[in-house]
Scaffold this motif. Structure first.
Motif, short mmCIF file in Angstrom:
data_model
loop_
_atom_site.label_atom_id
_atom_site.label_comp_id
_atom_site.label_asym_id
_atom_site.label_seq_id
_atom_site.Cartn_x
_atom_site.Cartn_y
_atom_site.Cartn_z
N SER A 159 0.88 -1.17 0.29
CA SER A 159 0.05 0.75 0.16
C SER A 159 1.32 1.25 0.37
N ASP A 160 0.53 2.48 -0.45
CA ASP A 160 1.27 3.70 -0.43
C ASP A 160 2.76 3.57 -1.28
N TYR A 161 2.16 2.84 -1.94
CA TYR A 161 3.83 2.85 -2.79
C TYR A 161 3.93 3.77 -3.52
N GLU A 162 5.17 4.31 -3.39
CA GLU A 162 6.00 5.41 -3.76
C GLU A 162 6.36 5.19 -5.61
N GLY A 163 5.99 5.22 -6.30
CA GLY A 163 6.38 4.42 -7.63
C GLY A 163 6.75 6.04 -8.49
N ILE A 164 6.92 6.02 -10.29
CA ILE A 164 7.63 6.65 -10.43
C ILE A 164 6.25 7.57 -11.10
N LEU A 165 4.93 7.30 -10.85
CA LEU A 165 4.43 7.85 -11.03
C LEU A 165 3.37 8.44 -10.05
N GLY A 166 3.99 9.03 -9.17
CA GLY A 166 3.05 8.64 -7.63
C GLY A 166 2.89 7.74 -6.50
N THR A 167 1.96 8.06 -5.45
CA THR A 167 1.46 6.92 -4.73
C THR A 167 0.53 5.93 -5.27
N MET A 168 0.41 5.05 -5.13
CA MET A 168 0.08 3.77 -5.55
C MET A 168 -0.51 3.08 -4.57
N ASN A 169 -1.89 2.64 -5.10
CA ASN A 169 -2.84 1.92 -3.88
C ASN A 169 -3.61 0.62 -5.28
N TRP A 170 -4.21 -0.73 -4.32
CA TRP A 170 -4.79 -1.81 -5.37
C TRP A 170 -6.40 -1.25 -4.84
N THR A 171 -6.81 -1.14 -6.25
CA THR A 171 -8.36 -1.22 -5.88
C THR A 171 -9.04 -2.14 -6.54
N GLY A 172 -10.67 -0.95 -7.08
CA GLY A 172 -11.05 -2.52 -7.72
C GLY A 172 -12.28 -3.65 -7.15
N GLY A 173 -12.07 -3.86 -5.55
CA GLY A 173 -12.64 -5.35 -5.03
C GLY A 173 -14.28 -4.85 -5.04
N GLU A 174 -14.67 -3.81 -5.41
CA GLU A 174 -16.11 -3.66 -5.35
C GLU A 174 -16.42 -3.33 -6.56
N ARG A 175 -15.61 -3.15 -7.52
CA ARG A 175 -16.35 -3.47 -9.10
C ARG A 175 -15.83 -4.75 -9.55
N TYR A 176 -14.70 -5.37 -8.96
CA TYR A 176 -13.61 -6.64 -10.26
C TYR A 176 -14.62 -7.68 -8.79
N GLY A 177 -14.38 -7.09 -7.67
CA GLY A 177 -14.94 -8.50 -6.57
C GLY A 177 -13.27 -8.51 -6.20
N ILE A 178 -12.43 -7.82 -6.42
CA ILE A 178 -10.94 -8.72 -6.19
C ILE A 178 -10.32 -7.57 -5.98
N ALA A 179 -9.42 -6.85 -5.38
CA ALA A 179 -8.76 -5.69 -5.28
C ALA A 179 -7.10 -5.77 -6.08
#
Length: 388
Positions: free
Chosen positions: A339-359
């Motif tokens: 979580s809160d991974y600082e990548g070259i594009l900025g701060t990144m997190n896994w999401t999608g649990g509600e839309r896809y049933g898995i984050a």
């Protein structure tokens, strides 16, 4: 006897020392499109993995669970075809013995190989836009890039509001990807107060869009949408639309590929086009990656590449967190927990649990840019809640 014992001990010590110095090889597959219309996307993904591997190899190897690994990228071309993707996946999993695959590019190919990868616990990192690529029954599939489903609504809301767009025409590939994007866009334009009034579907190898565009333009649309098309195809559509005299707004809601489109259509045809942009060139880390990419490969960087660079680096971290490269169940869990991974594009997190049933959908900032003189100029900064 005493001398033999001394020699044996010395030999054992030498073996230990040699073992401590030795490195193992970690093979990662790149099952991507490297020929045809989708080659820009596929090569961007493969090269992202190569640059991420170069980073850890240059640092002496990837240290996982007390073992150092040199990372090797094994790449196969699926030509954006499901049957070729299945052949390559079988080769990677059963002959090359890989447990991690960067790819596929397309939706149909990822759906085709998932029976192989999921059954064998192979972690895949796909670009495929279909919602079916992710799900509770697809535990080993991740998507590091945003899709139309994530970016369309805030971007389209902004476009409709600021450009006074009421009616839109669009051309989509006649496949799983095109159908999914057409559905997402139609809903997004309707919610924004506009209408996707004219749509045409075509085979991906088509190059003459004049008849399709003639029908669309005849309906008096305010804008033409390019989302879902490969960079080369999008460039051909732009060029041919302008040749037919279309003076309305041209929009690419998803799929960063501006430089490739400009290369095909030319600066004059693309002037004023509104595009989805994956990163802010003013962000030092993103700009540095783009410069490194161009210097290394002597080609413009495809905008999806940074996502797969960050995604691959996150995968390396997950291996280290799990303390193993062999147990992909443990690596998968560690990957999910980043979580809160600082990548070259900025701060990144896994999401999608509600839309896809898995984050397993990576969330990151994105932008709307206007093309001016062949270059992107950011005009709005966006999150999943809106663009300003």
């Amino acid at each position: 006897m005493k001398r033999k014992a001394i020699l044996a001990a010395a030999s054992a010590l030498a073996m230990v020392a040699t073992g401590a110095m030795a490195q193992e090889t970690l093979k990662i597959g790149a099952l991507v499109t490297m020929s045809g219309a989708g080659a820009s996307w596929g090569n961007g993904m493969k090269r992202a993995a190569e640059l991420a591997a170069e980073d850890v190899n240059a640092a002496g190897g990837l240290e996982v669970g007390g073992t150092s690994y040199q990372v090797e990228i094994i790449a196969y071309d699926d030509s954006y075809k499901a049957n070729e993707a299945v052949t390559a996946a079988n080769r990677l999993v059963f002959e090359d013995k890989v447990k991690y695959i960067i790819g596929t590019v397309g939706s149909a190919p990822i759906l085709a190989i998932q029976p192989i990868t999921e059954e064998n616990g192979v972690i895949t990192m796909t670009l495929g836009f279909t919602a079916q690529a992710l799900g509770a029954d697809k535990q080993y599939t991740f998507r590091p890039n945003p899709t139309t489903a994530e970016v369309a609504q805030p971007q389209i809301d902004w476009i409709v509001r600021t450009q006074d767009v009421k009616t839109v025409g669009a051309l989509f590939p006649k496949d799983e990807t095109g159908e999914a994007i057409a559905k997402d866009l139609a809903g997004a334009y309707e919610q924004a107060g506009a209408t996707l009034t004219a749509t045409e579907f075509f085979e991906r190898d088509r190059v003459d869009f004049i008849p399709l565009l003639t029908r669309i333009i005849a309906q008096g649309v305010d804008a033409i949408e390019l989302d879902g098309n490969s960079p080369v195809t999008a460039g051909q559509i732009v060029q041919q639309a302008r040749d037919l005299g279309f003076e309305g707004v041209i929009i690419r809601t998803g799929g960063p590929a501006t430089q490739e489109i400009v290369n095909v259509a030319g600066e004059a045809a693309t002037e004023g086009m509104f595009v989805h942009s994956a990163f802010d060139p003013g962000l030092a880390s993103a700009k540095a990656y783009e410069e490194r990419y161009v210097e290394t490969y002597n080609e413009p960087m495809n905008g999806f590449s940074p996502f797969f660079y960050d995604g691959t680096k996150m995968l390396f971290q997950a291996m280290q967190d799990a303390g193993t490269v062999e147990d992909t169940e443990a690596v998968k869990t560690a990957y999910e927990n980043i979580s809160d991974y600082e990548g070259i594009l900025g701060t990144m997190n896994w999401t999608g649990g509600e839309r896809y049933g898995i984050a397993h959908q990576l969330d990151s900032p994105f932008y709307i840019a206007r093309v001016t003189g062949g270059q992107e100029e950011i005009v709005a900064r966006c999150t999943s809640t809106g663009c300003e």
